[in-house]
Design a protein around this motif. Structure first.
Motif, PDB file in Angstrom:
ATOM      1  N   LEU A  70      -0.336   7.046  15.382  1.00 40.52           N
ATOM      2  CA  LEU A  70      -1.660   7.125  14.775  1.00 40.52           C
ATOM      3  C   LEU A  70      -2.273   8.520  14.855  1.00 40.52           C
ATOM      4  O   LEU A  70      -3.481   8.675  14.692  1.00 40.52           O
ATOM      5  N   THR A  71      -1.457   9.531  15.091  1.00 41.95           N
ATOM      6  CA  THR A  71      -1.972  10.898  15.129  1.00 41.95           C
ATOM      7  C   THR A  71      -2.340  11.344  13.716  1.00 41.95           C
ATOM      8  O   THR A  71      -1.805  10.829  12.730  1.00 41.95           O
ATOM      9  N   ALA A  72      -3.264  12.299  13.652  1.00 44.64           N
ATOM     10  CA  ALA A  72      -3.715  12.810  12.353  1.00 44.64           C
ATOM     11  C   ALA A  72      -2.522  13.333  11.569  1.00 44.64           C
ATOM     12  O   ALA A  72      -1.661  14.023  12.096  1.00 44.64           O
ATOM     13  N   GLY A  73      -2.461  12.969  10.304  1.00 49.33           N
ATOM     14  CA  GLY A  73      -1.358  13.402   9.451  1.00 49.33           C
ATOM     15  C   GLY A  73      -0.192  12.432   9.432  1.00 49.33           C
ATOM     16  O   GLY A  73       0.576  12.419   8.478  1.00 49.33           O
ATOM     17  N   ASN A  74      -0.039  11.630  10.464  1.00 47.30           N
ATOM     18  CA  ASN A  74       1.074  10.670  10.528  1.00 47.30           C
ATOM     19  C   ASN A  74       0.614   9.221  10.411  1.00 47.30           C
ATOM     20  O   ASN A  74       1.425   8.348  10.138  1.00 47.30           O
ATOM     21  N   ALA A  75      -0.660   8.978  10.635  1.00 41.73           N
ATOM     22  CA  ALA A  75      -1.163   7.609  10.741  1.00 41.73           C
ATOM     23  C   ALA A  75      -0.899   6.774   9.488  1.00 41.73           C
ATOM     24  O   ALA A  75      -0.387   5.660   9.578  1.00 41.73           O
ATOM     25  N   TYR A  76      -1.259   7.302   8.324  1.00 42.90           N
ATOM     26  CA  TYR A  76      -1.132   6.505   7.107  1.00 42.90           C
ATOM     27  C   TYR A  76       0.311   6.079   6.848  1.00 42.90           C
ATOM     28  O   TYR A  76       0.593   4.894   6.641  1.00 42.90           O
ATOM     29  N   ALA A  77       1.230   7.026   6.859  1.00 46.16           N
ATOM     30  CA  ALA A  77       2.644   6.717   6.596  1.00 46.16           C
ATOM     31  C   ALA A  77       3.196   5.762   7.647  1.00 46.16           C
ATOM     32  O   ALA A  77       3.955   4.842   7.330  1.00 46.16           O
ATOM     33  N   SER A  78       2.800   5.948   8.889  1.00 44.71           N
ATOM     34  CA  SER A  78       3.282   5.095   9.966  1.00 44.71           C
ATOM     35  C   SER A  78       2.764   3.661   9.823  1.00 44.71           C
ATOM     36  O   SER A  78       3.497   2.697  10.060  1.00 44.71           O
ATOM     37  N   LEU A  79       1.519   3.521   9.407  1.00 47.84           N
ATOM     38  CA  LEU A  79       0.939   2.181   9.237  1.00 47.84           C
ATOM     39  C   LEU A  79       1.573   1.435   8.068  1.00 47.84           C
ATOM     40  O   LEU A  79       1.810   0.230   8.148  1.00 47.84           O
ATOM     41  N   LEU A  80       1.849   2.156   6.989  1.00 47.58           N
ATOM     42  CA  LEU A  80       2.420   1.504   5.811  1.00 47.58           C
ATOM     43  C   LEU A  80       3.889   1.157   5.967  1.00 47.58           C
ATOM     44  O   LEU A  80       4.458   0.455   5.139  1.00 47.58           O
ATOM     45  N   SER A  81       4.505   1.617   7.043  1.00 49.62           N
ATOM     46  CA  SER A  81       5.919   1.277   7.259  1.00 49.62           C
ATOM     47  C   SER A  81       6.045   0.117   8.243  1.00 49.62           C
ATOM     48  O   SER A  81       6.673   0.232   9.282  1.00 49.62           O
ATOM     49  N   GLY A  82       5.420  -0.995   7.894  1.00 45.35           N
ATOM     50  CA  GLY A  82       5.616  -2.213   8.654  1.00 45.35           C
ATOM     51  C   GLY A  82       4.411  -2.756   9.397  1.00 45.35           C
ATOM     52  O   GLY A  82       4.469  -3.841   9.966  1.00 45.35           O
ATOM     53  N   TYR A  83       3.282  -2.044   9.403  1.00 47.91           N
ATOM     54  CA  TYR A  83       2.112  -2.500  10.148  1.00 47.91           C
ATOM     55  C   TYR A  83       0.973  -2.952   9.253  1.00 47.91           C
ATOM     56  O   TYR A  83       0.065  -3.640   9.700  1.00 47.91           O
ATOM     57  N   VAL A  84       1.015  -2.550   8.005  1.00 52.99           N
ATOM     58  CA  VAL A  84      -0.025  -2.937   7.051  1.00 52.99           C
ATOM     59  C   VAL A  84       0.651  -3.471   5.795  1.00 52.99           C
ATOM     60  O   VAL A  84       1.542  -2.832   5.242  1.00 52.99           O
ATOM     61  N   THR A  85       0.227  -4.651   5.374  1.00 52.29           N
ATOM     62  CA  THR A  85       0.683  -5.229   4.111  1.00 52.29           C
ATOM     63  C   THR A  85      -0.481  -5.109   3.140  1.00 52.29           C
ATOM     64  O   THR A  85      -1.462  -5.860   3.259  1.00 52.29           O
ATOM     65  N   SER A  91      -1.574 -10.998   7.079  1.00 57.56           N
ATOM     66  CA  SER A  91      -0.175 -10.847   7.478  1.00 57.56           C
ATOM     67  C   SER A  91       0.130  -9.422   7.963  1.00 57.56           C
ATOM     68  O   SER A  91       1.282  -9.094   8.211  1.00 57.56           O
ATOM     69  N   SER A  92      -0.902  -8.599   8.091  1.00 59.71           N
ATOM     70  CA  SER A  92      -0.729  -7.226   8.552  1.00 59.71           C
ATOM     71  C   SER A  92      -0.780  -7.174  10.070  1.00 59.71           C
ATOM     72  O   SER A  92      -1.727  -7.646  10.682  1.00 59.71           O
ATOM     73  N   LYS A  93       0.246  -6.561  10.669  1.00 60.47           N
ATOM     74  CA  LYS A  93       0.319  -6.468  12.134  1.00 60.47           C
ATOM     75  C   LYS A  93      -0.890  -5.739  12.713  1.00 60.47           C
ATOM     76  O   LYS A  93      -1.381  -6.112  13.772  1.00 60.47           O
ATOM     77  N   LEU A  94      -1.359  -4.708  12.037  1.00 62.50           N
ATOM     78  CA  LEU A  94      -2.517  -3.953  12.525  1.00 62.50           C
ATOM     79  C   LEU A  94      -3.726  -4.865  12.668  1.00 62.50           C
ATOM     80  O   LEU A  94      -4.365  -4.917  13.724  1.00 62.50           O
ATOM     81  N   TRP A 117     -10.292  -2.572   4.058  1.00 65.15           N
ATOM     82  CA  TRP A 117      -9.393  -1.521   3.593  1.00 65.15           C
ATOM     83  C   TRP A 117      -8.022  -2.097   3.215  1.00 65.15           C
ATOM     84  O   TRP A 117      -7.474  -1.789   2.158  1.00 65.15           O
ATOM     85  N   ILE A 118      -7.494  -2.967   4.072  1.00 64.58           N
ATOM     86  CA  ILE A 118      -6.174  -3.575   3.794  1.00 64.58           C
ATOM     87  C   ILE A 118      -6.265  -4.476   2.559  1.00 64.58           C
ATOM     88  O   ILE A 118      -5.423  -4.381   1.650  1.00 64.58           O
ATOM     89  N   ASP A 119      -7.277  -5.333   2.514  1.00 62.00           N
ATOM     90  CA  ASP A 119      -7.402  -6.275   1.392  1.00 62.00           C
ATOM     91  C   ASP A 119      -7.653  -5.561   0.060  1.00 62.00           C
ATOM     92  O   ASP A 119      -7.333  -6.090  -1.002  1.00 62.00           O
ATOM     93  N   ASP A 120      -8.236  -4.359   0.118  1.00 65.53           N
ATOM     94  CA  ASP A 120      -8.466  -3.575  -1.103  1.00 65.53           C
ATOM     95  C   ASP A 120      -7.245  -2.757  -1.520  1.00 65.53           C
ATOM     96  O   ASP A 120      -7.319  -1.990  -2.466  1.00 65.53           O
ATOM     97  N   GLY A 121      -6.136  -2.893  -0.823  1.00 65.59           N
ATOM     98  CA  GLY A 121      -4.906  -2.224  -1.226  1.00 65.59           C
ATOM     99  C   GLY A 121      -4.423  -1.140  -0.304  1.00 65.59           C
ATOM    100  O   GLY A 121      -3.411  -0.508  -0.575  1.00 65.59           O
ATOM    101  N   ALA A 122      -5.143  -0.883   0.791  1.00 66.67           N
ATOM    102  CA  ALA A 122      -4.739   0.111   1.805  1.00 66.67           C
ATOM    103  C   ALA A 122      -4.422   1.467   1.175  1.00 66.67           C
ATOM    104  O   ALA A 122      -3.372   2.044   1.390  1.00 66.67           O
TER     105      ALA A 122
END
Length: 125
Positions: A70-85, A91-94, A117-122
């Motif tokens: 969740l560090t700045a610059g990495n958070a979004y890509a990291s969340l979308l790879s399996g933690y946010v649907t 059904s989102s792990k986050l 944020w997730i329900d609006d499409g993340a």
């Protein structure tokens, strides 16, 4: 000697019985349901990323720690790879980790923002 032992035991019994008690039970604080208005646009950069800073999430969730990073610059890509649907917070792990498991005692408003944020499409906005 036996009489002295009996007296010592009997006199210490009330002390033992009443020494371990609670003055009061801790109050359970239930989080109220916070609803973000449908017309509100939740931004990842302005609304979601600051939540991670507020709760010191990057203390554990960093490049050398626990996933997601969740560090700045990495958070979004990291969340979308399996933690946010996207478009499915339930059904989102986050969301599950924060809302159902109460991870890091994140407040109800922050959880509602993450859900919206997730329900609006993340989006990465």
């Amino acid at each position: 000697m036996k009489k002295l032992l009996k007296i010592a035991l009997l006199s210490s019994l009330p002390l033992l019985m009443f020494s371990c008690y609670y003055d009061e039970f801790p109050e359970v604080v239930e989080q109220e349901d916070v609803v973000i208005p449908p017309e509100t646009i939740v931004s990842f950069a302005d609304d979601i990323a600051p939540i991670f800073a507020t709760y010191n999430c990057t203390q554990c969730h960093n490049t050398s720690g626990q996933n997601p990073d969740l560090t700045a610059g990495n958070a979004y890509a990291s969340l979308l790879s399996g933690y946010v649907t996207p478009e499915n917070s339930t059904s989102s792990k986050l969301y599950i980790q924060l809302a159902d498991n109460g991870h890091r005692n994140v407040d109800a408003n922050s959880i509602a923002l993450i859900k919206k944020w997730i329900d609006d499409g993340a989006e990465n906005n």
